[in-house]
Design a protein around this motif. Structure first.
Motif: not given
Length: 189
Positions: A7-23
Motif C-alpha cells: 500500500f505504501d508503494c502504491l501511495s508513492l506511485a499514484f502521486p507520481l502519475v498524478g503530479i506528472s500528468l497535466p490536467g
C-alpha cells in the motif's frame, strides 16, 4: 503507518502519475477511454449528473496526488515523535494512535495546501471545460480571450482572484480550529 509495504508503494506511485500528468492530458485520456472506447459516458454536456464524473476526476487528480504525498510525508514525520511513542506506551490502540494523535497533527501541511489547490483547480478548469464542452467560467474566459473582450477578461480574472483570496483566508482561519495552539490574534512584542 504501513511503511515499505504494498500500500505504501502504491501511495508513492499514484502521486507520481498524478503530479506528472497535466490536467488536459488526463482529460483527453479519460474522454478517449471512457467515452470513445468503453462508451460508459456520453459525449457533450447535458442534464445527466454522470457527465460530471470525468471532468471532476480530471480536475481532482493532481490535487489528490499532492495531498496523498503530503499526508504520507507528514505521517512519517509524526509517527516518530515522542508523544506517539508515549501514547503507544500508555496502551492506546493503533487506530486511536493513528487517528487521534498522528493524523490530526499531520493534517496541518495538507490543510495549508488546500488554498493553492483550490486555485490550481480553478485555473485548470479552463482547459477541462473546453475538452468536455462544459459551459462555465473557464470556457467564458477562453472565449473572451479569443474575442479580445478586455472587460470580460478583467471580470473573470477578478472573480477568480476573489475566490482565490477567499480560499486562502478560509485556510488561515481554519488553522485555529485544527490546531488550538495556533493563535490568530497574537500581537507582536
Amino acid at each position: 503507518v504501513y511503511r515499505g509495504r504494498t500500500f505504501d508503494c502504491l501511495s508513492l506511485a499514484f502521486p507520481l502519475v498524478g503530479i506528472s500528468l497535466p490536467g488536459f492530458v488526463v482529460a483527453g485520456v479519460l474522454s478517449m477511454v471512457f467515452i470513445a472506447f468503453l462508451r460508459w459516458f456520453t459525449p457533450g454536456w447535458g442534464d445527466d449528473v454522470s457527465q460530471l464524473v470525468l471532468p471532476a476526476l480530471a480536475l481532482s487528480l493532481a490535487p489528490m496526488a499532492y495531498i496523498t504525498r503530503l499526508t504520507r510525508v507528514s505521517m512519517l514525520d509524526v509517527l516518530g515523535a515522542d508523544y506517539v511513542r508515549t501514547a503507544r506506551a500508555k496502551g492506546c490502540s493503533q487506530p486511536v494512535v493513528v487517528f487521534k494523535h498522528c493524523l490530526r497533527n499531520a493534517f496541518l501541511p495538507v490543510f495549508s495546501y488546500l488554498g493553492p489547490a483550490a486555485a490550481a483547480t480553478l485555473t485548470g478548469s479552463f482547459v477541462v471545460e473546453q475538452i468536455f464542452n462544459i459551459p462555465g467560467m473557464g470556457q467564458l474566459f477562453v472565449l473572451s480571450v479569443q474575442n479580445r473582450d478586455q472587460t470580460l477578461i478583467l471580470g473573470t480574472v477578478m472573480i477568480y482572484s476573489v475566490l482565490l483570496l477567499s480560499f486562502n483566508l478560509l485556510v488561515d482561519l481554519g488553522y485555529s480550529f485544527i490546531d488550538p495552539r495556533i493563535d490568530l490574534a497574537a500581537k507582536g512584542s
